[in-house]
Design an enzyme around this catalytic site. Structure first.
Site, mmCIF file in Angstrom:
data_model
loop_
_atom_site.group_PDB
_atom_site.id
_atom_site.type_symbol
_atom_site.label_atom_id
_atom_site.label_comp_id
_atom_site.label_asym_id
_atom_site.label_seq_id
_atom_site.Cartn_x
_atom_site.Cartn_y
_atom_site.Cartn_z
ATOM 1 N N LEU A 140 0.816 -1.215 0.000
ATOM 2 C CA LEU A 140 0.000 0.000 0.000
ATOM 3 C C LEU A 140 0.849 1.263 0.000
ATOM 4 O O LEU A 140 0.365 2.327 -0.386
ATOM 5 C CB LEU A 140 -0.919 0.010 1.229
ATOM 6 C CG LEU A 140 -1.967 -1.098 1.305
ATOM 7 C CD1 LEU A 140 -2.759 -0.980 2.609
ATOM 8 C CD2 LEU A 140 -2.911 -1.033 0.113
ATOM 9 N N GLY A 141 2.100 1.162 0.449
ATOM 10 C CA GLY A 141 2.962 2.339 0.479
ATOM 11 C C GLY A 141 4.220 2.042 1.256
ATOM 12 O O GLY A 141 4.382 0.971 1.851
ATOM 13 N N GLU A 142 5.127 3.027 1.236
ATOM 14 C CA GLU A 142 6.373 2.861 1.976
ATOM 15 C C GLU A 142 6.905 4.225 2.375
ATOM 16 O O GLU A 142 6.565 5.248 1.776
ATOM 17 C CB GLU A 142 7.411 2.114 1.132
ATOM 18 C CG GLU A 142 7.737 2.786 -0.194
ATOM 19 C CD GLU A 142 8.730 1.983 -1.010
ATOM 20 O OE1 GLU A 142 9.399 1.125 -0.415
ATOM 21 O OE2 GLU A 142 8.840 2.232 -2.215
ATOM 22 N N GLY A 143 7.716 4.223 3.432
ATOM 23 C CA GLY A 143 8.337 5.451 3.917
ATOM 24 C C GLY A 143 9.764 5.183 4.317
ATOM 25 O O GLY A 143 10.353 4.152 3.962
ATOM 26 N N GLY A 144 10.338 6.116 5.092
ATOM 27 C CA GLY A 144 11.736 5.980 5.457
ATOM 28 C C GLY A 144 12.003 4.879 6.456
ATOM 29 O O GLY A 144 13.101 4.320 6.503
ATOM 30 N N ALA A 190 9.398 2.248 7.233
ATOM 31 C CA ALA A 190 8.547 1.061 7.139
ATOM 32 C C ALA A 190 7.835 0.999 5.802
ATOM 33 O O ALA A 190 7.762 1.983 5.062
ATOM 34 C CB ALA A 190 7.529 1.067 8.277
ATOM 35 N N VAL A 237 4.038 -0.542 4.165
ATOM 36 C CA VAL A 237 2.679 -0.881 4.583
ATOM 37 C C VAL A 237 2.073 -1.825 3.551
ATOM 38 O O VAL A 237 2.172 -1.595 2.342
ATOM 39 C CB VAL A 237 1.804 0.379 4.736
ATOM 40 C CG1 VAL A 237 0.412 0.002 5.233
ATOM 41 C CG2 VAL A 237 2.448 1.371 5.702
ATOM 42 N N LYS A 239 1.948 -2.668 9.032
ATOM 43 C CA LYS A 239 3.105 -1.787 8.885
ATOM 44 C C LYS A 239 4.332 -2.552 9.366
ATOM 45 O O LYS A 239 4.405 -3.000 10.522
ATOM 46 C CB LYS A 239 2.927 -0.505 9.691
ATOM 47 C CG LYS A 239 3.990 0.543 9.385
ATOM 48 C CD LYS A 239 3.535 1.937 9.783
ATOM 49 C CE LYS A 239 4.467 2.999 9.230
ATOM 50 N NZ LYS A 239 3.990 4.359 9.514
ATOM 51 N N ASP A 244 2.388 14.629 13.349
ATOM 52 C CA ASP A 244 2.622 14.482 11.902
ATOM 53 C C ASP A 244 1.300 14.324 11.156
ATOM 54 O O ASP A 244 1.139 13.428 10.330
ATOM 55 C CB ASP A 244 3.531 13.281 11.636
ATOM 56 C CG ASP A 244 4.056 13.268 10.188
ATOM 57 O OD1 ASP A 244 4.168 14.359 9.587
ATOM 58 O OD2 ASP A 244 4.340 12.173 9.670
#
Length: 615
Positions: free
Chosen positions: A14-18, A20, A22, A37, A129
């Site tokens: 579904l997505g990603e960040g710095g 983790a 998801v 996550k 955030d």
């Protein structure tokens, strides 16, 4: 790794960040879809431990506006947690703000976010955030706050502050957070103000070439006025967002509960103001915010002789219990709705068939002699008047300090609050329907067969589209503008991409305006058939035979109201087309039925106003 803890089957990213990534997953043990996550392996063990402790604390949160955390675990050295899956998209998909129920849905969702923040702050949590992507919406549009990776938790030995920690998203970061100063819950209010600004206007309050440029603006510069980005935003709402974005925390609302109360008052005022504009607001959807909750129980509650005919394209408008309706007797009548009685007669030199415009401080109306008058209700005197060169039969529209007045001489006039002309646009054909403000553009259609898209502040032509002659308003909702041609062809039009999405032929002249809401467009004309079409595709959902229609359609409380030339008033269940109520015995009806508060009003051609209430 396809399964976690022997039960969470990973389906798709579904997505990603710095820190983790998801995943959408399925919990085989309880048979439900969830979101997982999963922290990256390179995340430092100390950070993983802190993260796990905070997730354990956050899992105790229980509020309908907060994404629920189900589980926490570790797999192959990677920490993960499992949470509620929310699939409706990010909060900003609810925007931009438009007049009518579309805009009210956005603001009602904002209220739910403030309720969630009030709960979080009461539990000792500052989110830190808040972004559009961290406020997800369900498929029904209900918001849920999520992603507490930066949340700061308090307990009995800690304060609501943390210094020297400026992680977050620059476009939505409070000035004190950008400076590494101590934080209070009002930092979340600032961030939500930035989210709301983005949602209402389509753009964040500050933009720059890099993060530092954006943070500098948050700390030192005021945001552009919201109405400069979207003229549909009302003054009170613009002031509310600006207060949330105050540089100093003490200048913002003291807490989320107070912000909630302020926004709730604005919503209530906006609901009432929508009734003061024909077709329920600037997008002309014909979708009213209230109405009889159970029309099956409607009974005739009274009638009033108006002393003159009420003819097409007449439509009642109302504000604070006062209804305005024009007649052929050269006057605009102000009528108290409960109890039903005549309150005042405002003079004109010719017939008044164009719907009036009501606001707390003025009554604006036009007549066939080409005069546009503004009445001051406090002084009980005319404030000013403007004379056009031809008849005015279409309703005016006000937004961002200008009033747009269409005339049968083919001109659209933009008047300021003193009645001076700011600009005039020549359409080249009679304007028999008022303008529509939608997606930051002002749309007007003429009898010469063209639809024009104008810049609201300047009147500059952005583009034009050949449509065929149009007599009815152009309703809009959910990104679709409806073009109802007089010949019976109805087009669903994307006003930003400038393309026709679909076309449907109702095989009869269209005088009355369609109504739009709940993902449908409802249209009926001289053929005597009422159609419910899918707003996105134009596919027919249902149809009903009811007789010739001149009056515009009205939508309220999941019911559609239609009035016919043979004197019938009919309520349909909007989803299915089932007739739930009807009244007969009136004269021919050319004025749109008007659902206001808990009653339904309609005026027939002979000049009698009828009111129906639940028995």
């Amino acid at each position: 790794m396809k399964r976690l803890a022997g039960r969470y089957r990973l389906l798709e990213p579904l997505g990603e960040g710095g820190m983790a990534e998801v995943w959408k997953a399925h919990d085989d043990r309880v048979d439900r879809d969830v979101a997982v996550k999963l922290l990256y392996p390179h995340v430092h063990p100390a950070e993983r431990q802190r993260f796990a402790r905070e997730i354990q604390a956050l899992s105790r949160l229980n509020h309908p506006g907060v994404v629920h955390i189900y589980d926490l675990g570790e797999e192959e050295g990677r920490t993960f947690f499992v949470m509620e899956l929310v699939e409706g998209g990010s909060f900003d998909r609810l925007g931009p703000y438009e007049h009518g129920p579309e805009g009210l849905r956005l603001l009602e969702a904002a209220l739910r976010v403030l309720e969630a923040l009030e709960y979080l702050h009461g539990q000792g949590v500052i989110h830190r955030d808040l972004t559009p992507r961290n406020i997800l919406t369900t498929r029904e549009g209900h918001p849920k706050v999520m992603d507490f990776g930066l949340a700061y938790l308090t307990d009995a030995t800690r304060h609501f502050t943390r210094t020297g920690y400026t992680l977050g998203t620059p476009q939505y970061m409070a000035p004190e957070q950008a400076k590494g100063a101590p934080l209070t819950p009002q930092a979340d209010l600032y961030s939500f103000g930035a989210v709301l600004y983005r949602t209402l206007t389509g753009r964040p309050p500050f933009e720059g070439e890099n993060d530092q440029a954006i943070l500098y603006q948050h700390v030192y510069e005021p945001p552009p006025p919201p109405q400069a980005q979207n003229p549909a935003i009302p003054d009170a709402l613009a002031r509310f967002v600006t207060r949330l974005l105050a540089k100093t925390p003490t200048e913002r609302p003291a807490n989320a509960a107070l912000a909630h109360a302020q926004l709730a008052r604005i919503i209530q005022t906006l609901k009432e103001e929508l009734y003061g504009t024909a077709r329920a607001g600037a997008n002309r959807s014909g979708h009213y915010p209230d109405g009889p909750p159970d029309p099956e129980r409607l009974q005739l509650a009274g009638s009033l002789k108006l002393g003159g005919e009420v003819a097409w394209p007449a439509e009642p408008v109302a504000h604070e219990g006062i209804l305005a309706l024009g007649t052929s007797a050269h006057e605009l009548l102000l009528i108290r709705t409960h109890p039903l009685r005549l309150e005042a007669r405002l003079p004109a030199k010719d017939e008044v068939t164009a719907p009036a415009l009501l606001a707390p401080d003025r009554v604006a109306y036009a007549s066939w002699d080409g005069a546009f008058r503004v009445w001051d209700p406090e002084r009980r005197a005319e404030h000013h008047a403007y004379e056009t060169r031809a008849e005015i039969t279409a309703s005016p529209l006000s937004a961002a300090g200008l009033t747009y007045v269409p005339s049968r001489d083919g001109h659209l006039y933009a008047l300021d609050l003193q009645g001076a002309v700011r600009w005039a646009f020549e359409a080249g054909g009679h304007l028999t329907a008022g303008p529509t403000l939608y997606r930051g553009l002002l749309f007007i259609a003429s009898e010469n067969g063209w639809m024009y898209a104008l810049d609201p502040p300047t009147g500059q032509l952005r583009y034009k589209v050949e449509t065929g002659p149009i007599h009815a308003h152009l309703p809009a909702a959910d990104g679709v503008l409806i073009l109802p041609t007089w010949a019976g062809e109805v087009h669903g039009f994307d006003p930003l991409r400038r393309e026709v999405l679909w076309t449907y032929d109702v095989e009869g002249e269209l005088w009355g305006s369609p109504a739009v809401g709940h993902g449908r467009v409802y249209v009926g004309g001289w053929s005597g058939v009422l159609y419910a079409l899918d707003l996105r595709t134009g596919d027919e959902v249902w149809r009903a035979e009811l007789g010739r229609l001149t009056a515009s359609l009205s939508l309220a409380q999941n019911h559609l109201y239609a009035a016919t030339e043979d004197g019938r008033l009919i309520a349909f269940r909007a989803a299915t087309g089932e007739v739930v109520w009807q009244a007969e015995g009136m004269g021919p009806i050319q004025a749109a039925p008007f659902p206001y508060r808990d009653a339904l009003y309609v005026a027939d051609l002979s000049g009698t106003l009828y009111v129906f209430r639940e028995g």
